[in-house]
Design a protein around this motif. Structure first.
Motif, short mmCIF file in Angstrom:
data_model
loop_
_atom_site.label_atom_id
_atom_site.label_comp_id
_atom_site.label_asym_id
_atom_site.label_seq_id
_atom_site.Cartn_x
_atom_site.Cartn_y
_atom_site.Cartn_z
N UNK A 31 -21.60 -29.07 -32.59
CA UNK A 31 -22.79 -28.23 -32.41
C UNK A 31 -23.02 -27.34 -33.64
N UNK A 32 -21.96 -26.72 -34.15
CA UNK A 32 -22.10 -25.87 -35.35
C UNK A 32 -22.58 -26.67 -36.55
N UNK A 33 -22.04 -27.89 -36.70
CA UNK A 33 -22.47 -28.73 -37.82
C UNK A 33 -23.94 -29.11 -37.69
N UNK A 34 -24.36 -29.41 -36.49
CA UNK A 34 -25.77 -29.77 -36.26
C UNK A 34 -26.67 -28.60 -36.58
N UNK A 35 -26.28 -27.40 -36.16
CA UNK A 35 -27.09 -26.20 -36.45
C UNK A 35 -27.13 -25.92 -37.94
N UNK A 57 -13.31 -27.87 -28.30
CA UNK A 57 -13.19 -27.65 -29.75
C UNK A 57 -14.07 -28.64 -30.51
N UNK A 58 -13.97 -29.91 -30.14
CA UNK A 58 -14.79 -30.94 -30.79
C UNK A 58 -16.27 -30.64 -30.57
N UNK A 59 -16.66 -30.35 -29.34
CA UNK A 59 -18.07 -30.08 -29.03
C UNK A 59 -18.60 -28.88 -29.81
N UNK A 60 -17.80 -27.83 -29.93
CA UNK A 60 -18.22 -26.63 -30.67
C UNK A 60 -18.45 -26.94 -32.14
N UNK A 61 -17.57 -27.72 -32.73
CA UNK A 61 -17.71 -28.06 -34.15
C UNK A 61 -18.93 -28.96 -34.36
#
Length: 167
Positions: free
Chosen positions: A151-155, A145-149
């Motif tokens: 990554x989405x924030x970086x994108x 969950x942390x990794x997905x968020x």
């Protein structure tokens, strides 16, 4: 029926929304007193601890009164979620005692079921806001969950930078 009337909470959205806002979700991890968490669970939780505040609690899962009392107490402490984590095997049926079922049904806090082996099917699984079929996967869930968020924030930042460059 009571849980259906009260409604289920979307744990994924709850955690993701806080993380997107750079807020640290608070999660209570409730273990059996004699619990030995495995290495995979610990690695996942430790990786997620960079963005989520975890607090560990232990209580006898064999004592339905003590367990339900602890669940009610945790509900008053303003956690974003409570994760109930226990391996399978002997004594697991105590989690389906009426005191425990009622305490979990009446929670105001979102709660995660991370109990037993994949084929063990306790009743409380039906009233959980989030079901993770095996305990070690709870740590993985938080890490992912942390990794997905992140990554989405970086994108989304990269897209914003590109838009600004174009302007």
């Amino acid at each position: 029926n009571i849980k259906s009337q009260k409604g289920f909470k979307n744990v994924d959205s709850l955690l993701e929304n806080k993380l997107f806002q750079d807020k640290r979700p608070a999660v209570a991890l409730l273990y059996a007193e004699s619990s030995i968490t495995n290495a995979d669970f610990k690695k996942g939780v430790e990786a997620a601890a960079t963005h989520i505040d975890f607090r560990e609690y232990k209580v006898s899962f064999a004592n339905a009164v003590a367990l339900s009392s602890m669940i009610k107490q945790l509900d008053t402490l303003n956690y974003d979620a409570i994760a109930i984590v226990r391996g399978g095997g002997s004594g697991i049926e105590k989690l389906d005692e009426i005191e425990v079922v009622e305490a979990l049904t009446n929670l105001n806090t979102a709660w995660i079921y991370g109990v037993g082996h994949e084929k063990e099917n306790l009743f409380i699984r039906n009233i959980a806001d989030k079901v993770i079929p095996i305990p070690y996967a709870v740590g993985t869930y938080f890490r992912d969950t942390v990794n997905a968020v992140v990554e989405k924030k970086a994108k989304s930042k990269a897209v914003l930078v590109e838009e600004i460059k174009k302007q």
